[in-house]
Scaffold this active site. Structure first.
Site, mmCIF file in Angstrom:
data_model
loop_
_atom_site.group_PDB
_atom_site.id
_atom_site.type_symbol
_atom_site.label_atom_id
_atom_site.label_comp_id
_atom_site.label_asym_id
_atom_site.label_seq_id
_atom_site.Cartn_x
_atom_site.Cartn_y
_atom_site.Cartn_z
ATOM 1 N N TRP A 51 0.743 -1.279 0.046
ATOM 2 C CA TRP A 51 -0.178 -0.024 -0.054
ATOM 3 C C TRP A 51 0.796 1.346 0.005
ATOM 4 O O TRP A 51 0.650 2.387 -0.486
ATOM 5 C CB TRP A 51 -0.932 0.107 1.247
ATOM 6 C CG TRP A 51 -1.857 -1.189 0.845
ATOM 7 C CD1 TRP A 51 -1.935 -2.281 1.884
ATOM 8 C CD2 TRP A 51 -2.949 -1.426 0.012
ATOM 9 N NE1 TRP A 51 -2.909 -3.222 1.220
ATOM 10 C CE2 TRP A 51 -3.378 -2.695 0.321
ATOM 11 C CE3 TRP A 51 -3.456 -0.716 -0.971
ATOM 12 C CZ2 TRP A 51 -4.650 -3.246 -0.626
ATOM 13 C CZ3 TRP A 51 -4.475 -1.026 -1.854
ATOM 14 C CH2 TRP A 51 -4.880 -2.250 -1.897
ATOM 15 N N ASP A 87 -1.371 6.749 6.390
ATOM 16 C CA ASP A 87 -2.651 5.720 6.051
ATOM 17 C C ASP A 87 -2.815 4.834 7.017
ATOM 18 O O ASP A 87 -2.091 3.716 7.518
ATOM 19 C CB ASP A 87 -1.928 4.806 4.772
ATOM 20 C CG ASP A 87 -3.079 3.645 4.118
ATOM 21 O OD1 ASP A 87 -4.158 3.583 4.934
ATOM 22 O OD2 ASP A 87 -2.715 3.085 3.244
ATOM 23 N N LYS A 105 -12.532 -1.791 6.968
ATOM 24 C CA LYS A 105 -11.728 -2.605 7.860
ATOM 25 C C LYS A 105 -12.013 -2.484 9.447
ATOM 26 O O LYS A 105 -12.880 -3.255 9.790
ATOM 27 C CB LYS A 105 -10.143 -2.360 7.838
ATOM 28 C CG LYS A 105 -9.956 -2.693 6.292
ATOM 29 C CD LYS A 105 -8.414 -2.552 6.103
ATOM 30 C CE LYS A 105 -8.114 -2.442 4.465
ATOM 31 N NZ LYS A 105 -8.378 -3.780 3.902
HETATM 32 C C1 LIG Z 1 -3.358 0.006 4.464
HETATM 33 C C2 LIG Z 1 -4.235 -0.082 3.107
HETATM 34 N N1 LIG Z 1 -4.195 1.050 2.610
HETATM 35 C C3 LIG Z 1 -5.100 1.503 1.613
HETATM 36 C C4 LIG Z 1 -5.824 0.324 1.059
HETATM 37 C C5 LIG Z 1 -6.948 0.578 -0.218
HETATM 38 O O1 LIG Z 1 -8.135 0.934 0.460
HETATM 39 P P1 LIG Z 1 -9.403 1.070 -0.842
HETATM 40 O O2 LIG Z 1 -9.838 -0.034 -0.913
HETATM 41 O O3 LIG Z 1 -10.266 1.751 0.345
HETATM 42 O O4 LIG Z 1 -8.908 2.014 -1.686
HETATM 43 C C6 LIG Z 1 -5.966 -0.949 1.855
HETATM 44 C C7 LIG Z 1 -6.937 -1.910 1.539
HETATM 45 O O5 LIG Z 1 -6.862 -3.231 1.702
HETATM 46 C C8 LIG Z 1 -5.224 -1.233 2.876
HETATM 47 O O6 LIG Z 1 -5.092 -2.308 3.703
#
Ligand SMILES: Cc1ncc(COP(=O)(O)O)c(C=O)c1O
Length: 361
Positions: free
Chosen positions: A103, A172, A196
């Site tokens: 991510w 994040d 989540k």
């Molecule tokens: C730490 C993290 N950041 C970003 C995301 C992406 O999230 P989204 O699907 O809301 O764009 C995730 C998704 O699993 C994640 O675990």
């Protein structure tokens, strides 16, 4: 009703049962309106009250001062990867990132796509992102320092956040927001896809320090500017009403039933102690993250062979324990245990793991 499974999915993920029951209870008649929350106007009094409660409860739980806005922005955490550099990069000042996995890598990619000068000041890529980097130099000239507090796929988590002096931290927190208390003062912006720890998919919660709004360039589409959301209390256009409503109920549960973030953190620590403790003593299940970087939210582990892993996931699923397969990019197994997963559910998982090892080990 079919028996509910114990849901170890990484996201969308388990939500507290009392919250789901409350949603069912008032689904056809939201706050006496005679309509459901997905039918009512987002500008109606009952909905605005709900939105304001979600904002106020977030501030209370995280102990946020008046210097912060809390908004909901569609597009998930992934849109934030782009909005952050677009809105917060200062002219002539690079944007700094710490790369701890899939991510963070995506966040870095989007910042580069936005044409910003991106510096990766630390990375754990050398060991397949199995640890959180310890030594790095923060440069006061940076526009901000971005990091990912919990790495959902690699199973690592920052136990203590990086220190960046006067450089605002941007984080994040998609997979560990509201799982533990922390000091928000050094943060310029915190964001989390809701699906989540706090609700269903469809929106990100974004917490932004008011002074950073001065950086938002005028010449951008309205829906990509933080000021559009902060200036109109997330109601510039039709927001993800059902997400916001569910988040408000999850936060109420966290505050009133669990008793706040200190309590939540204690429970989350106990859950992790039980599961990691069992794995470490088993000689069969092997954690993939370095011990001091282990995540309390996503426990990633391997069995002695891929065949056994497939069997483990299939048999667990038959036994009512779902979502234990690792991310498709890394394989292995993963138990995601966000706030809604209780101690008893972890004990059931460990019992199943012990039985499986007895049969197959
Ligand atoms: C730490 C993290 N950041 C970003 C995301 C992406 O999230 P989204 O699907 O809301 O764009 C995730 C998704 O699993 C994640 O675990």
């Amino acid at each position: 009703m079919a028996k509910r499974i114990i849901n170890f999915n990484p996201g969308p993920a388990a939500l507290p049962l009392p919250v789901l029951e409350e949603i069912r209870e008032e689904f056809l008649d939201f706050k006496g309106s005679g309509m459901s929350v997905i039918e009512i106007s987002h500008r109606s009094k009952p909905f605005e009250e709900t939105l304001n409660q979600a904002v106020e409860r977030t501030k209370k739980l995280l102990n946020l001062g008046d210097e912060f806005h809390v908004v909901f922005i569609q597009g998930g955490a992934s849109l934030q990867f782009a909005m952050i550099p677009m809105n917060l990069a200062l002219e002539g000042k690079p944007v700094d990132y710490i790369n701890t996995g899939t991510w963070s890598t995506k966040a870095i990619k989007e910042a580069k796509l936005m044409g910003k000068e991106v510096r990766v000041i630390a990375s754990s890529e050398d060991k397949n992102f199995s640890y959180i980097p310890k030594s790095f130099q923060v440069d006061e000239k940076a526009s901000y320092l971005h990091f990912t507090s919990n790495n959902t796929i690699k199973g690592t988590q920052w136990a203590e956040f990086p220190k960046a002096g006067s450089v605002p931290l941007v984080c994040d927190m998609s997979s560990d927001i509201l799982s533990r208390p922390f000091d928000a003062k050094p943060f310029g912006l915190i964001y989390a896809g809701a699906q989540k720890n706090i609700g269903p998919a469809g929106s990100a919660m974004v917490i932004i320090r008011k002074d950073l709004l001065d950086r938002v360039p005028d010449s951008m589409p309205s829906m990509l500017k933080y000021t559009t959301f902060t200036g109109q209390n997330s109601l510039y256009n039709t927001p993800a009403c059902f997400v916001i409503y569910t988040v408000s109920l999850v936060l109420k549960w966290l505050d009133e039933t669990i008793g706040g973030l200190e309590k939540m953190a204690e429970i989350n620590q106990k859950k992790a102690d039980i599961l990691y403790g069992f794995m470490d003593g088993s000689g069969f299940y092997r954690g993939t993250a370095e011990k001091e970087s282990r995540s309390l939210m996503n426990v990633t582990f391997r069995l002695p062979s891929e065949e056994l892993e497939a069997k483990f996931v299939a048999e667990a699923s038959k036994a009512g324990l779902g979502g234990l397969k690792g991310h498709r990019s890394v394989g292995g197994c993963r138990a995601s245990m966000y706030n809604a997963i209780g101690l008893d559910e972890i004990k059931e998982l460990v019992d199943f793991m012990a039985d499986f090892q007895k049969k197959e080990g």
